[in-house]
Design a protein around this motif. Structure first.
Motif, PDB file in Angstrom:
ATOM      1  N   SER A  59      -8.726  40.933   2.515  1.00 46.08           N
ATOM      2  CA  SER A  59      -7.732  40.541   3.505  1.00 46.08           C
ATOM      3  C   SER A  59      -8.383  40.198   4.843  1.00 46.08           C
ATOM      4  O   SER A  59      -7.982  39.238   5.514  1.00 46.08           O
ATOM      5  CB  SER A  59      -6.714  41.663   3.686  1.00 46.08           C
ATOM      6  OG  SER A  59      -5.751  41.318   4.637  1.00 46.08           O
ATOM      7  N   LYS A  61     -11.351  38.992   5.262  1.00 47.46           N
ATOM      8  CA  LYS A  61     -11.976  37.682   5.087  1.00 47.46           C
ATOM      9  C   LYS A  61     -10.937  36.575   5.263  1.00 47.46           C
ATOM     10  O   LYS A  61     -11.167  35.583   5.956  1.00 47.46           O
ATOM     11  CB  LYS A  61     -12.607  37.580   3.696  1.00 47.46           C
ATOM     12  CG  LYS A  61     -13.219  36.223   3.381  1.00 47.46           C
ATOM     13  CD  LYS A  61     -13.757  36.221   1.940  1.00 47.46           C
ATOM     14  CE  LYS A  61     -14.540  34.976   1.635  1.00 47.46           C
ATOM     15  NZ  LYS A  61     -13.732  33.856   1.217  1.00 47.46           N
ATOM     16  N   CYS A  62      -9.777  36.752   4.640  1.00 53.37           N
ATOM     17  CA  CYS A  62      -8.717  35.750   4.763  1.00 53.37           C
ATOM     18  C   CYS A  62      -8.251  35.620   6.208  1.00 53.37           C
ATOM     19  O   CYS A  62      -8.007  34.511   6.687  1.00 53.37           O
ATOM     20  CB  CYS A  62      -7.539  36.121   3.864  1.00 53.37           C
ATOM     21  SG  CYS A  62      -7.892  35.951   2.116  1.00 53.37           S
ATOM     22  N   HIS A  63      -8.139  36.746   6.888  1.00 49.77           N
ATOM     23  CA  HIS A  63      -7.710  36.728   8.285  1.00 49.77           C
ATOM     24  C   HIS A  63      -8.699  35.932   9.142  1.00 49.77           C
ATOM     25  O   HIS A  63      -8.295  35.113   9.967  1.00 49.77           O
ATOM     26  CB  HIS A  63      -7.565  38.153   8.803  1.00 49.77           C
ATOM     27  CG  HIS A  63      -7.100  38.235  10.210  1.00 49.77           C
ATOM     28  ND1 HIS A  63      -5.798  37.964  10.571  1.00 49.77           N
ATOM     29  CD2 HIS A  63      -7.767  38.555  11.355  1.00 49.77           C
ATOM     30  CE1 HIS A  63      -5.687  38.099  11.878  1.00 49.77           C
ATOM     31  NE2 HIS A  63      -6.855  38.465  12.376  1.00 49.77           N
ATOM     32  N   LYS A  64     -10.001  36.154   8.918  1.00 48.83           N
ATOM     33  CA  LYS A  64     -11.031  35.418   9.665  1.00 48.83           C
ATOM     34  C   LYS A  64     -10.958  33.919   9.385  1.00 48.83           C
ATOM     35  O   LYS A  64     -11.297  33.106  10.236  1.00 48.83           O
ATOM     36  CB  LYS A  64     -12.425  35.926   9.300  1.00 48.83           C
ATOM     37  CG  LYS A  64     -12.749  37.271   9.871  1.00 48.83           C
ATOM     38  CD  LYS A  64     -14.126  37.739   9.417  1.00 48.83           C
ATOM     39  CE  LYS A  64     -14.357  39.170   9.834  1.00 48.83           C
ATOM     40  NZ  LYS A  64     -15.615  39.701   9.265  1.00 48.83           N
ATOM     41  N   GLU A  65     -10.534  33.573   8.175  1.00 47.38           N
ATOM     42  CA  GLU A  65     -10.438  32.166   7.782  1.00 47.38           C
ATOM     43  C   GLU A  65      -9.039  31.586   8.035  1.00 47.38           C
ATOM     44  O   GLU A  65      -8.724  30.499   7.576  1.00 47.38           O
ATOM     45  CB  GLU A  65     -10.801  32.018   6.301  1.00 47.38           C
ATOM     46  CG  GLU A  65     -12.242  32.391   6.011  1.00 47.38           C
ATOM     47  CD  GLU A  65     -12.573  32.367   4.529  1.00 47.38           C
ATOM     48  OE1 GLU A  65     -11.679  32.072   3.692  1.00 47.38           O
ATOM     49  OE2 GLU A  65     -13.745  32.640   4.189  1.00 47.38           O
ATOM     50  N   ASN A  66      -8.204  32.344   8.755  1.00 51.29           N
ATOM     51  CA  ASN A  66      -6.835  31.931   9.089  1.00 51.29           C
ATOM     52  C   ASN A  66      -6.012  31.577   7.847  1.00 51.29           C
ATOM     53  O   ASN A  66      -5.266  30.608   7.838  1.00 51.29           O
ATOM     54  CB  ASN A  66      -6.843  30.754  10.068  1.00 51.29           C
ATOM     55  CG  ASN A  66      -7.404  31.143  11.414  1.00 51.29           C
ATOM     56  OD1 ASN A  66      -7.121  32.231  11.912  1.00 51.29           O
ATOM     57  ND2 ASN A  66      -8.210  30.287  11.989  1.00 51.29           N
ATOM     58  N   ARG A  67      -6.166  32.393   6.805  1.00 52.82           N
ATOM     59  CA  ARG A  67      -5.360  32.218   5.595  1.00 52.82           C
ATOM     60  C   ARG A  67      -4.470  33.432   5.430  1.00 52.82           C
ATOM     61  O   ARG A  67      -4.818  34.529   5.852  1.00 52.82           O
ATOM     62  CB  ARG A  67      -6.255  32.073   4.351  1.00 52.82           C
ATOM     63  CG  ARG A  67      -7.081  30.803   4.372  1.00 52.82           C
ATOM     64  CD  ARG A  67      -7.843  30.579   3.066  1.00 52.82           C
ATOM     65  NE  ARG A  67      -8.868  31.590   2.855  1.00 52.82           N
ATOM     66  CZ  ARG A  67      -8.928  32.418   1.800  1.00 52.82           C
ATOM     67  NH1 ARG A  67      -8.004  32.379   0.858  1.00 52.82           N
ATOM     68  NH2 ARG A  67      -9.912  33.297   1.684  1.00 52.82           N
ATOM     69  N   LYS A  68      -3.325  33.225   4.802  1.00 52.34           N
ATOM     70  CA  LYS A  68      -2.375  34.318   4.630  1.00 52.34           C
ATOM     71  C   LYS A  68      -2.364  34.880   3.216  1.00 52.34           C
ATOM     72  O   LYS A  68      -1.814  35.949   2.984  1.00 52.34           O
ATOM     73  CB  LYS A  68      -0.963  33.850   4.985  1.00 52.34           C
ATOM     74  CG  LYS A  68      -0.809  33.505   6.453  1.00 52.34           C
ATOM     75  CD  LYS A  68       0.593  33.094   6.769  1.00 52.34           C
ATOM     76  CE  LYS A  68       0.718  32.756   8.253  1.00 52.34           C
ATOM     77  NZ  LYS A  68       2.074  32.371   8.614  1.00 52.34           N
TER      78      LYS A  68
END
Length: 93
Positions: A59, A61-68
């Motif tokens: 999660s 990693k996704c946050h850093k990549e601006n993904r939900k």
């Protein structure tokens, strides 16, 4: 006191069902072997913590990549980055 009951309720909501944990454990115990209730509960706590640990890493990693949305590749990446390469390889197959 109410916050404690809510906290314990939330923990129960996030745990794998104890019957499922027991069924999986039973698969590796010899036919005459038994698993105590406490053993099942401890395994349930450990598995829940492990899943939260890996999911939290994916999660982030996704946050850093601006993904939900966390996907399977994110879980495999998290397993590898946390040192669980054997699990990541098995899952990606």
């Amino acid at each position: 006191m109410e916050s404690n009951s809510r906290s314990s309720s939330n923990n129960e909501d996030m745990s794998l069902p104890i019957a499922n944990v027991g069924r999986i454990m039973k698969q590796v115990v010899p036919g005459s072997g038994k698993i105590s209730k406490e053993g099942k509960q401890l395994m349930q706590e450990c598995v829940t913590e492990f899943i939260s640990f890996v999911t939290g890493e994916a999660s982030a990693k996704c946050h850093k990549e601006n993904r939900k949305t966390v996907n399977g590749d994110d879980i495999c990446w998290a397993l590898s980055s946390l040192g669980f390469d054997n699990y990541a390889e098995a899952i990606s197959r």
